[in-house]
Design an enzyme around this catalytic site. Structure first.
Site, mmCIF file in Angstrom:
data_model
loop_
_atom_site.group_PDB
_atom_site.id
_atom_site.type_symbol
_atom_site.label_atom_id
_atom_site.label_comp_id
_atom_site.label_asym_id
_atom_site.label_seq_id
_atom_site.Cartn_x
_atom_site.Cartn_y
_atom_site.Cartn_z
ATOM 1 N NE ARG A 100 -3.936 0.552 1.779
ATOM 2 C CZ ARG A 100 -5.193 0.649 2.229
ATOM 3 N NH1 ARG A 100 -5.461 1.417 3.268
ATOM 4 N NH2 ARG A 100 -6.166 -0.019 1.649
ATOM 5 C CG HIS A 127 -8.292 0.086 -3.326
ATOM 6 N ND1 HIS A 127 -7.558 -1.022 -2.960
ATOM 7 C CD2 HIS A 127 -8.956 0.475 -2.202
ATOM 8 C CE1 HIS A 127 -7.770 -1.286 -1.691
ATOM 9 N NE2 HIS A 127 -8.612 -0.398 -1.210
ATOM 10 C CD GLN A 130 -13.038 -1.591 -1.589
ATOM 11 O OE1 GLN A 130 -12.317 -1.564 -0.612
ATOM 12 N NE2 GLN A 130 -14.284 -2.062 -1.536
ATOM 13 C CG ASP A 218 -13.263 6.689 -1.738
ATOM 14 O OD1 ASP A 218 -13.161 6.493 -0.507
ATOM 15 O OD2 ASP A 218 -12.269 6.721 -2.499
ATOM 16 C CB CYS A 258 -14.201 1.535 -0.737
ATOM 17 S SG CYS A 258 -13.797 3.277 -0.473
ATOM 18 N NE ARG A 286 -10.611 -5.249 -0.180
ATOM 19 C CZ ARG A 286 -9.795 -4.291 0.258
ATOM 20 N NH1 ARG A 286 -10.294 -3.217 0.839
ATOM 21 N NH2 ARG A 286 -8.478 -4.382 0.100
HETATM 22 N N1 NVA Z 1 -9.734 6.947 -1.713
HETATM 23 C C1 NVA Z 1 -9.443 6.453 -0.393
HETATM 24 C C2 NVA Z 1 -9.739 4.985 -0.312
HETATM 25 C C3 NVA Z 1 -9.511 4.350 1.029
HETATM 26 C C4 NVA Z 1 -9.768 2.881 1.027
HETATM 27 C C5 NVA Z 1 -7.995 6.760 -0.050
HETATM 28 O O1 NVA Z 1 -7.138 6.635 -0.938
HETATM 29 O O2 NVA Z 1 -7.719 7.144 1.086
HETATM 30 N N1 CP Z 2 -11.378 -0.123 1.765
HETATM 31 C C1 CP Z 2 -10.140 -0.234 2.276
HETATM 32 O O1 CP Z 2 -9.164 -0.452 1.560
HETATM 33 O O2 CP Z 2 -10.074 -0.096 3.615
HETATM 34 P P1 CP Z 2 -8.731 0.058 4.486
HETATM 35 O O3 CP Z 2 -8.142 1.409 4.135
HETATM 36 O O4 CP Z 2 -9.196 0.003 5.901
HETATM 37 O O5 CP Z 2 -7.792 -1.051 4.135
#
Ligand code: NVA
Ligand code: CP
Length: 301
Positions: A100, A127, A130, A218, A258, A286
């Site tokens: 990540r 993502h 997701q 989101d 999400c 997930r």
């Molecule tokens: N768009 C959000 C998704 C989190 C799962 C982010 O990147 O923080």
């Molecule tokens: N939706 C998602 O990726 O959640 P987290 O940021 O908690 O992993």
């Protein structure tokens, strides 16, 4: 060697194979208890995570594998060791790494070395895990994906991009409602146009949600965008999923998120609570889809 950086890394056949396998895992948590018996999977986080961290961890444990979860600041890469050297070292110890990261480019560098399978656990651009869980959730709910219209209300960022690229495989139609100044990325638009995916862009969220099957939102402030928080909260305010916007949609519309949700910002308590069964099923899925993704990455399916 397989990598999953975005949903373009999958053929349509692989996309559906992963979704259907995820549904089988959902029906039986003990479907493949030894599939990863000789595998060590590493999770590497530059950003916080609840669902991605836990779902991958539980997936690896329930498939009999070994897991090492790390924060990048714990590693020398957090103080300047190169991504290339770190990848080379990882390849000598472990079988796969989920990353990540703030920078999608890092994932491209890591996968370009082709030393061990790389899974994108969320980058600034995509993502994919997701997106797969989301399409699995729709398939599980009995929707005919080819005849489904999804309206995404909010910023066309990583989660939107994966939903949109998923439509290349699923054939679903995409509506986007976003304010001026937050356009769909040209690369994503080009891919959709090339494959004739139906994409309509709206500024008015009421028009975008009319007659659709699914509404998706989101956060307005993604991880790494905290400095723009106040400005974004003002610009996106008309894009909140609230009871009034829901009156513009069909009564039987599905609402997806999400997570994490910022209740009172992109979605009100009322909408979130009414659609909790779908939204938390997405979160649950997930886990099931990570199992299928791991099987795909190790060429077991
Ligand atoms: N768009 C959000 C998704 C989190 C799962 C982010 O990147 O923080
Ligand atoms: N939706 C998602 O990726 O959640 P987290 O940021 O908690 O992993």
């Amino acid at each position: 060697m397989r990598h999953l950086l975005n949903l373009l890394d999958l053929s349509q056949e692989d996309f559906f194979r992963i979704l259907h396998r995820g549904i089988e895992h959902a029906k039986n948590r003990k479907l493949a208890p030894t599939a990863l018996a000789d595998k060590t999977v590493t999770l590497l986080f530059e950003k916080t995570s609840t669902r991605t961290r836990l779902s991958f961890s539980v997936a690896v444990m329930e498939m009999g594998g070994h897991l090492i979860a790390l924060e990048s600041q714990m590693l020398q890469v957090g103080r300047g060791e190169s991504v290339e050297d770190t990848t080379e070292v990882l390849a000598r110890y472990v079988d796969c790494v989920m990353v990540r990261t703030h920078s999608h480019r890092k994932l491209e560098v890591m996968s370009g070395l082709d030393r061990l399978p790389i899974i994108n656990g969320l980058s600034d651009r995509h993502h994919p895990c997701q997106g797969l869980a989301d399409y699995m959730t729709l398939l599980e709910a009995g929707l005919d994906l080819k005849n489904t219209t999804l309206a995404f209300v909010g910023e066309p960022n990583n989660v939107f991009n994966s939903l949109a690229l998923g439509a290349l495989h699923s054939g679903s139609r995409i509506h986007l409602a976003a304010p001026e100044g937050y356009p769909i990325r040209p690369g994503i638009r080009d891919h959709l146009q090339k494959k004739n995916v139906h994409l309509e862009v709206f500024q008015d969220p009421s028009a975008a949600v009319k007659d659709v099957d699914v509404i998706y939102t989101d956060t307005w402030v993604s991880m790494g965008q905290e400095e723009e928080a106040e400005e974004r909260k003002a610009v996106f305010k008309p894009y909140r999923l609230d009871d009034e916007l829901m009156t513009k949609a069909r009564n039987d519309v599905m609402v997806m998120h999400c997570l994490p949700a910022h209740r009172g910002e992109e979605i009100t308590d009322s909408v979130m609570d009414r659609h909790g069964p779908t939204i938390f099923k997405q979160a649950e899925n997930r886990l099931h889809i990570q199992k299928a993704i791991l099987e795909w990455i190790f060429e077991l399916i």
